[in-house]
Structure formats: structure tokens, C-alpha cells
Design a protein around this motif. Sequence first.
Motif, PDB file in Angstrom:
ATOM      1  N   ILE A 311       0.846  -1.206   0.000  1.00 51.45           N
ATOM      2  CA  ILE A 311       0.000   0.000   0.000  1.00 51.45           C
ATOM      3  C   ILE A 311       0.871   1.241   0.000  1.00 51.45           C
ATOM      4  O   ILE A 311       2.055   1.192   0.357  1.00 51.45           O
ATOM      5  N   LYS A 312       0.268   2.358  -0.409  1.00 54.04           N
ATOM      6  CA  LYS A 312       0.879   3.677  -0.209  1.00 54.04           C
ATOM      7  C   LYS A 312       0.015   4.385   0.824  1.00 54.04           C
ATOM      8  O   LYS A 312      -1.199   4.257   0.802  1.00 54.04           O
ATOM      9  N   THR A 313       0.678   5.115   1.744  1.00 55.99           N
ATOM     10  CA  THR A 313      -0.102   5.827   2.757  1.00 55.99           C
ATOM     11  C   THR A 313      -0.059   7.308   2.450  1.00 55.99           C
ATOM     12  O   THR A 313       0.971   7.815   1.980  1.00 55.99           O
ATOM     13  N   SER A 314      -1.170   7.976   2.704  1.00 59.04           N
ATOM     14  CA  SER A 314      -1.137   9.424   2.511  1.00 59.04           C
ATOM     15  C   SER A 314      -1.033  10.042   3.893  1.00 59.04           C
ATOM     16  O   SER A 314      -1.413   9.399   4.871  1.00 59.04           O
ATOM     17  N   PRO A 315      -0.521  11.253   4.051  1.00 61.31           N
ATOM     18  CA  PRO A 315      -0.081  12.103   2.932  1.00 61.31           C
ATOM     19  C   PRO A 315       1.384  11.890   2.547  1.00 61.31           C
ATOM     20  O   PRO A 315       1.874  12.543   1.643  1.00 61.31           O
ATOM     21  N   SER A 316       2.110  10.970   3.216  1.00 62.02           N
ATOM     22  CA  SER A 316       3.562  10.911   2.965  1.00 62.02           C
ATOM     23  C   SER A 316       3.900  10.162   1.691  1.00 62.02           C
ATOM     24  O   SER A 316       5.015  10.215   1.214  1.00 62.02           O
ATOM     25  N   ASN A 317       2.924   9.404   1.153  1.00 62.42           N
ATOM     26  CA  ASN A 317       3.154   8.660  -0.082  1.00 62.42           C
ATOM     27  C   ASN A 317       4.261   7.624   0.040  1.00 62.42           C
ATOM     28  O   ASN A 317       4.966   7.341  -0.917  1.00 62.42           O
ATOM     29  N   GLN A 318       4.411   7.050   1.243  1.00 58.96           N
ATOM     30  CA  GLN A 318       5.399   5.986   1.389  1.00 58.96           C
ATOM     31  C   GLN A 318       4.754   4.641   1.104  1.00 58.96           C
ATOM     32  O   GLN A 318       3.546   4.488   1.243  1.00 58.96           O
ATOM     33  N   GLU A 319       5.621   3.673   0.751  1.00 64.71           N
ATOM     34  CA  GLU A 319       5.079   2.355   0.424  1.00 64.71           C
ATOM     35  C   GLU A 319       5.390   1.372   1.547  1.00 64.71           C
ATOM     36  O   GLU A 319       6.485   1.369   2.095  1.00 64.71           O
ATOM     37  N   PHE A 320       4.412   0.534   1.891  1.00 63.99           N
ATOM     38  CA  PHE A 320       4.581  -0.483   2.923  1.00 63.99           C
ATOM     39  C   PHE A 320       3.954  -1.793   2.460  1.00 63.99           C
ATOM     40  O   PHE A 320       3.140  -1.795   1.536  1.00 63.99           O
ATOM     41  N   LYS A 321       4.309  -2.877   3.192  1.00 64.02           N
ATOM     42  CA  LYS A 321       3.633  -4.154   2.951  1.00 64.02           C
ATOM     43  C   LYS A 321       2.715  -4.428   4.139  1.00 64.02           C
ATOM     44  O   LYS A 321       3.128  -4.268   5.291  1.00 64.02           O
ATOM     45  N   ILE A 322       1.475  -4.856   3.861  1.00 66.06           N
ATOM     46  CA  ILE A 322       0.519  -5.111   4.948  1.00 66.06           C
ATOM     47  C   ILE A 322       0.901  -6.410   5.662  1.00 66.06           C
ATOM     48  O   ILE A 322       1.096  -7.440   5.022  1.00 66.06           O
ATOM     49  N   THR A 323       1.021  -6.332   7.000  1.00 62.99           N
ATOM     50  CA  THR A 323       1.315  -7.571   7.730  1.00 62.99           C
ATOM     51  C   THR A 323       0.078  -8.095   8.451  1.00 62.99           C
ATOM     52  O   THR A 323       0.030  -9.252   8.844  1.00 62.99           O
ATOM     53  N   GLY A 324      -0.919  -7.217   8.672  1.00 58.88           N
ATOM     54  CA  GLY A 324      -2.128  -7.688   9.346  1.00 58.88           C
ATOM     55  C   GLY A 324      -3.069  -6.537   9.629  1.00 58.88           C
ATOM     56  O   GLY A 324      -2.932  -5.443   9.082  1.00 58.88           O
ATOM     57  N   LEU A 325      -4.020  -6.773  10.534  1.00 54.30           N
ATOM     58  CA  LEU A 325      -4.970  -5.732  10.954  1.00 54.30           C
ATOM     59  C   LEU A 325      -4.886  -5.617  12.469  1.00 54.30           C
ATOM     60  O   LEU A 325      -4.487  -6.564  13.149  1.00 54.30           O
ATOM     61  N   SER A 326      -5.300  -4.463  12.985  1.00 56.30           N
ATOM     62  CA  SER A 326      -5.298  -4.314  14.447  1.00 56.30           C
ATOM     63  C   SER A 326      -6.449  -5.122  15.031  1.00 56.30           C
ATOM     64  O   SER A 326      -7.463  -5.350  14.368  1.00 56.30           O
ATOM     65  N   GLU A 327      -6.263  -5.549  16.295  1.00 55.07           N
ATOM     66  CA  GLU A 327      -7.320  -6.319  16.966  1.00 55.07           C
ATOM     67  C   GLU A 327      -8.543  -5.429  17.208  1.00 55.07           C
ATOM     68  O   GLU A 327      -9.676  -5.866  17.102  1.00 55.07           O
ATOM     69  N   LEU A 328      -8.262  -4.158  17.568  1.00 54.48           N
ATOM     70  CA  LEU A 328      -9.341  -3.252  17.982  1.00 54.48           C
ATOM     71  C   LEU A 328      -9.588  -2.198  16.907  1.00 54.48           C
ATOM     72  O   LEU A 328      -8.717  -1.928  16.071  1.00 54.48           O
ATOM     73  N   PRO A 329     -10.770  -1.540  16.946  1.00 56.58           N
ATOM     74  CA  PRO A 329     -10.991  -0.447  15.991  1.00 56.58           C
ATOM     75  C   PRO A 329     -10.059   0.734  16.269  1.00 56.58           C
ATOM     76  O   PRO A 329      -9.510   0.869  17.380  1.00 56.58           O
ATOM     77  N   CYS A 330      -9.921   1.563  15.274  1.00 54.93           N
ATOM     78  CA  CYS A 330      -8.978   2.688  15.278  1.00 54.93           C
ATOM     79  C   CYS A 330      -9.150   3.585  16.516  1.00 54.93           C
ATOM     80  O   CYS A 330      -8.183   4.069  17.095  1.00 54.93           O
ATOM     81  N   LYS A 331     -10.394   3.786  16.970  1.00 56.84           N
ATOM     82  CA  LYS A 331     -10.620   4.713  18.097  1.00 56.84           C
ATOM     83  C   LYS A 331     -10.258   4.076  19.438  1.00 56.84           C
ATOM     84  O   LYS A 331     -10.207   4.757  20.455  1.00 56.84           O
ATOM     85  N   GLU A 332     -10.023   2.742  19.449  1.00 59.11           N
ATOM     86  CA  GLU A 332      -9.679   2.077  20.718  1.00 59.11           C
ATOM     87  C   GLU A 332      -8.260   1.518  20.726  1.00 59.11           C
ATOM     88  O   GLU A 332      -7.722   1.174  21.766  1.00 59.11           O
ATOM     89  N   GLN A 333      -7.658   1.379  19.516  1.00 56.30           N
ATOM     90  CA  GLN A 333      -6.338   0.740  19.435  1.00 56.30           C
ATOM     91  C   GLN A 333      -5.263   1.690  19.974  1.00 56.30           C
ATOM     92  O   GLN A 333      -5.032   2.752  19.411  1.00 56.30           O
ATOM     93  N   LEU A 334      -4.600   1.292  21.078  1.00 57.69           N
ATOM     94  CA  LEU A 334      -3.591   2.166  21.701  1.00 57.69           C
ATOM     95  C   LEU A 334      -2.192   1.838  21.193  1.00 57.69           C
ATOM     96  O   LEU A 334      -1.920   0.717  20.754  1.00 57.69           O
ATOM     97  N   PHE A 335      -1.303   2.832  21.251  1.00 59.14           N
ATOM     98  CA  PHE A 335       0.127   2.544  21.071  1.00 59.14           C
ATOM     99  C   PHE A 335       0.884   3.560  21.910  1.00 59.14           C
ATOM    100  O   PHE A 335       0.320   4.513  22.441  1.00 59.14           O
TER     101      PHE A 335
END
Length: 910
Positions: A311-335
Motif C-alpha cells: 500500500i501507499k499511505t497518505s499524505p507521505s506517499n510511502q510504500e509499505f507491505k501489509i502484515t495484518g490488521l489491528s485487533e481493535l478499531p482505530c478509536k480504541e487501538q492504543l500505542f
Amino acid sequence: MDSFGTNGNETEDSLPPPPPPPVVPSDVVPVKAEPEKKKPLRLPMARRGLASKGMKMQLLTNHFKVNVGNTDGYFYQYSVSLTYEDGRPVEGKGVGRKVLDRVQETYDSELNGKDFAYDGEKTLFTLGSLDRNKLEFTVVLEDVTSSRNNGNCSPDGNGEPNEFDKKRMRRPNRAKTYNVELSFASKIPLQAIASALRGQESENFQEAIRVLDIILRQHAAKQGCLLVRQSFFHNDAKNYADVGGGVLGCRGFHSSFRTTQSGLSLNIDVSTTMVISPGPVVDFLISNQNVRDPYSLDWAKAKRTLKNLRIKTSPSNQEFKITGLSELPCKEQLFTLKKKAGADGDDATEEVTVLDYFVNHRKIDLRYSAELPCINVGKPKRPTYFPIELCSLVSLQRYTKALSTLQRSSLVEKSRQKPQERMRVLSDALKTSNYGAEPMLRNCGITINSGFTEVEGRVLQAPRLKFGNGEDFNPRNGRWNFNNKKIVKPTKIERWAVVNFSARCDVRGLVRDLIKCGSMKGIVIDQPFDVFEENGQFRRAPPLVRVEKMFEFIQSKLPGAPQFLLCLLPERKNSDLYGPWKKKNLADFGIVTQCIAPTRVNDQYLTNVLLKINAKLGGLNSMLGVEHSPSIPLVSRTPTIIIGMDVSHGSPGQTDIPSIAAVVSSREWPLISKYRACVRTQSPKVEMIDNLFKKVSEKEDDGIMRELLLDFYTSSGNRKPENIIIFRDGVSESQFNQVLNKELDQIIEACKFLDEKWNPKFLVIVAQKNHHTKFFQPGSPDNVPPGTVIDNKICHPRNYDFYMCAHAGMIGTSRPTHYHVLLDEIGFSPDDLQELVHSLSYVYQRSTTAISVVAPICYAHLAATQMGQFMKFEDKSETSSSHGGQGQAAPPVPQLPRLQENVSSSMFFC
């Protein structure tokens, strides 16, 4: 019971002691032991001259002549080793090419200004040698793929996103150092190509051609193409066709060098691969799962689908490979967010949600990601999350899962090209690829003509067909119909019934029309015993249950086993009921059955259904004139069995599904229109058939061939076949030797096991459909006429091969079948052999047209497919991969059920 040897329960101890060694007198000179004679390997036979029958016509083909100027030099092969600074090997695709491009820019003088041909992995070729046998280089590259960056774990500051992204892009640790080591491996004389063109193939020749193919691949890679084996695909919107489910058919080109009778040629053809629709990840998932909005997505399924996509992410336009999905939704997933150092110099950290970080720290407006999982591009232990709406799939990523029936038919529809259009597209492709500018080809003195090669074709006359009432007919344009014709050998349909699995139609009317249509064609059909309608309460039950319940119902009503059941299915294609229904009928009860999904029922439809029923019940719809008054060269004089062999594999993603080997054989000699099949499973993805001969005890062979040879014997007036003609489908040139040595040896063993003194003669022919040679009529929009055969100019310089288009190509561009004669002990002339192959395209009982490949091979396909349906619905628990612990042998291959005696010799697959 073993007839000799120990009886199996004695132990080593009960044997008598060995005799003492003999004393050798001192004056004896030992005799040298003869080394064991190894069986000589069979090699594909050489051409026996050209055929001449048929009307000559000039054709064009998509082979472009290659002129080779320099045949004195050598390609030098070097092994490439890529490591990081710390000595770890470089994994990851696509990095190698970038690293070696940098090596070439940086170290041009040390490479003597030489160009390479690099295969993208571990091998590189140069024309002439480099200075030393071992060279080492170090290069620095900006991080090539961004997957190693740990994303938003430690962002620097909360400035404007652009400022932030610029900072990140400038970070020095994004550059990597690579060590490249080239070591000399071998040298390949260009002379090998010249020898091959004279018909003297050497090991070196395959290698030399491989180098040329690698040069073309590298040329395409430099233009940013996706490479799939010998095809390449440009990222160009006009090459895409949406086939649904978030998948696009992408049109590209196949190109490969081939040695032919008239020299080296470059074969260029149109090719299609499946790619993931680029753009927002969410749009792809909605389309892929066919749901209305992101909130209806099945995320477990999405996780499997997305893994390893880029994938490419905006706005930085960098390319990454997807390794998985987070367990929780975006509004609950902490880091853990590192903050700026405080006054005491310690780094403070805080836990924030991914949503909060992107919205409040990075000031990025998110519309719909809050409730959805994030995309993870980090390592399992150090995840890196992005909200899904900032992620877009990059273009030209292959989709390798099996297509649905709808996707497949959409793809076929959209990738068809009429002959003229295909020629235009190929000419343009040759121009735009601009091979003249490729430095390595130039240095080899290789130039490629831009014009299609002219070849001479011959059009064979269609064989005369025999119908009922002694009527003869000469098919025109590869087709005939049964209007006003009677079937040559009709069967009588007496004890039969109709089974309706909730298909909506006028069943009584259908039966009435079928009986009427039958009488016009010469088939006497009695009234059916009954029509069994499915009980409404089972309509939603699983397929196996519906079939069981239906059989209980039939058994309670019928006085005895019927001769035949007509089954009405509700869905036109891929009904779940089909496999279990066929298995129940053929394997459990031995009942012939015909499934139909009646939508538009007319006379033509009913005629086609009757042709299949008649063939299954042992009748013949039409036969060849030369078969009726037996006069086929060599075949009609001597008992001859014709065999078709094919192996079908699961789709690319399915590695645990056993492959299915199907072998069909002719019966009732001197006929060549009647066949029976034997189908077995074998290890997944194995192309060679391994059960042709299967010795289970001294007296017993449980192999495929024994069953077929015995059937030929009993159905042909107790005669053994003296000639065995084998048509083998689906093997590549690299496997010809295995067909000739492994498979043929098994067949010979099966014969010897039946009768030690029996020495039948063999003819072995491989039929290939998956090749890229096409033929065109100059100045005509039509495909080549049915019966066109080509055995000159673009065929093999030494081996015995020819191309045949037996069928009338109605849509798209005809794909000829490429026949390779590997062995002929029977002694056919080229003309007689081509006539036989052509005739075998006219004995396919299911259709009223000539087919594109000989009938025995088509029947083998059908038998494999139909028996494969049996497997689909078997209880998965026994065959699942749960046995497979680490280091254990693969689980045993599940066996197909054997068919009942009374249907096993029928054309049940028809």
C-alpha cells in the motif's frame, strides 16, 4: 497369498545360518564383474519428413525472425550474493534489481563498462568476462521498500503533516548499505544457439536461450512492468478490464525465444493476468466481498485477503507491505507515543489511540476509520498502525486466488480479440518494446524483424460422418447438425424417472418434448416411472442432506434400481448438489444420470441433452465413415487401443487438494469413438501419473492400465491391443523425457504383468494448448479454417511436431493445438498420422462440431473434472491438514470412491 518366499510371519532368527565363505585357490584370477546394464533412456524421436495432404494456403504467424550476428563469444554466468552491512542476507523481492542498477552506475569502470542480464535473484550474465572471478561492491540506497520503517511508533514532533513527513523522509537511517558479491559460475558459448538451429541441441543451448529471455525480462522490468514468468504487464489503464470482486484482468505480452526450422524466432503473444484493483483499500474490500459499506465487511476474511499486499499511505506517499490488521478499531487501538524530552532530560511516553494521534497530533481529518480496524505494516512484536482510509493499494499486484465462474466468464468476454486486432496489438507491442535499444542484444549482434513470419499451411478435408439410416454426411466448416438426422446407434430408455431439486419449470412439458425429440432422432423413450419433486422442507438443507433425502424418497417409491435418472438442478452453473448427486448415483448405486438446469428449453437444447444421454447409456451418435467400414490406416487392421491422459490440479492457491489423474481408453475395437475412463487421486501438484502400474502383491496389479487393458480385451472380442496410441495432455517440453521413460515404463510393466510375452507397439503424442503460437490469414478478418495443419518453418528444427487447428474458431483468435510425437513404433507416415489426429477431433459425442484437441484428451478432462466434484464435498475432517505436525510426512492422499461395475465402463463423463 504369496505363492513363494517366506510366509511373512517368520522372523530373521528362524532362518538357517549362512554357509561358510568359499575358499578361493591362490592361482585364480578374478573375473571383472559386468556393470549392471542400465536401460537406455528414450529421447523424443526426430521428424520423419513433412506431410503433403490438404489444400495449401499461405498464413502468417506471431513469430518474428531473429538474426544472430555474433556466435563466437561467450556469456559468463556469475552468482550474485546480496547482504546487509551486518551480513544478513537480503530477502524481499525487487530489491536486487535496484541494488544492481546502483552497482552498475557506481562501479562502471571496474565492470569494464559491461552490461548485465540479471534475473532479479541470484544470477547475472555478461557478454565476455569481468576482470576477476570474484568481485565485491558496496552500495548505499535510500530504503527501497518502506516496510522496514517502524511507522508511527516514534513520530518527531507535532508540526504540520507535510513538515513532519519531510523530516521523516530526510531521516538518515532510511538509507541502507548493501554488500554485493559476484562470483564466476560458468560460461555458455553463443555457438550453442547456432548448433541448436542445426538441430543439435546441447545443454548449453537451453542456458543460452535462457540468457536471451532474461535480457527481455530485464528490459521490461526497467520499464516498470510486472513480470510473470515470460510475460510482462505495463501499468496502463487501457490494459485493464474490471471482472468484478475488486479484480482486474490486465493485458500484457508474452515473449520468448524459440529455435525453429527456419532459425531463431521471437514469439510474441497477448497474455492476461489478474491484478488487484488499485486505489483505496476499503473500496477494494467492499467490492471483493460484495457488501454495501465498510461496516458490513468480514474482517477475518479481509485479513487473509490483504496479507502481504503493498500500500501507499497518505499524505507521505510511502510504500509499505501489509502484515495484518489491528485487533481493535482505530478509536480504541492504543500505542505508545514518545514525547519531547522534558526539563529533566527523560523521554516521557504516553498511551494514545491511533485515531487520536492522527486527528489531534497530525491534524489529519478522518471520515470513517474510527469504527474500523487499522492496517498494520509493522513486525508482529512491533506493530505499526495506519487508519484504513489513509491506505491505498498500489497498482500491478497479482491476484492469485481462483476466480469465480462469473469472474472467469467476464474475463473471457473482455479479453477476446479478433485475429486482425490481435495482429495490430502485437505489431504495436514489438514497436513500443524497442528491443533494438537493448544494449546486450545489440552486443550479441541480435536484431529482430518487425514482420510476422510467413508459413505454409495445409487444410485437411473433414472426415465423412455416418448417421442413422445409413446416411453419410461431409461436415462443412467443422460443424454439422442433427436436424432431420437419426442417431447412428441409439439406445432405448426404459426404466427411468425424473428428479426435480426445486427447479422452476414445467417438468411434464419437458418430459413430453424430450420423448418427442427422441423419437425424431431414433431414440425410443418410454414414459418415466414418475417425477420426484423435492420436499420443500429440505430446500435450505446442506447439499449432502438434500441428496440423501431425495434418494430415500426415490427408494421408497421405485420397484427396483432405474436404468437412468434425469436430474433437474435449480442453478445453471456450479450447483452444490452436482458433486454429491453424481457420487451417489455412480459410486453408490451404479445409475446413469444426466443433470440439466432448464432455463431456455428448445429443440436444440433437448437434442444436445439426448446426445449426452445416448452416449452415457452406450449408444453412438455419429461415427466416422472410415470407422464404419473399417479403413483407418494401421488402426483398423490391427487391434489398437487409443488412450487419453490428463492430470488436473487445484487452482494456484490450493496446495492441499490432491491432483486428479484421468486416463480414458477406447473400447470395442475397431471403433475409435467409444471410451471409458479410470480416475485416481495423487499427490497435489504432481504432473506425472503415478498409478498406471501399482503392484500390490506378487499376483496383483491395482493400477489404472490393467483395468483399461482388460476392458479393451473383453469388449473387443478377446483381443489384446497390438498397438497402443497414447495422447498425453498438459506436459511441458521439460517433462517429455519423463513421459517417455517414467509413464511409458509403467504402461509397459502393466502389459508385461498381464502377459510376459506380450510386446505391443507404442505411439506417444503430447498435446499442448497452453502455448503462444497463433496463425492468421493475411488480409482476412477470419480465423484459419478448420483442419489447418502447419509442420514447417516455425516447428522444431529436429523433433517431430506440428500445429493443428481442427475446429472453427468462432470468437477471438483460434488457438491451435501443438502436437509433439515423442515415439512411433507403429510406423505412421506423417500424412496418416495427421489424418488420424484430425479424425479424432470429429468423434466427440457431446457436440456437433469438430473440437480443438483430440476427443480422448477432452474426455480425460471431463472425467477428471466430474470425479473432482466428488471430492469437494467429502467430509473435510479426514483430509484436512490437521495431521501435519512439523516434520511429519504429508497426510495420505484421500482416494476417490470406485464407480459401480455397471457404470465404470460407460461414458459417464460425457
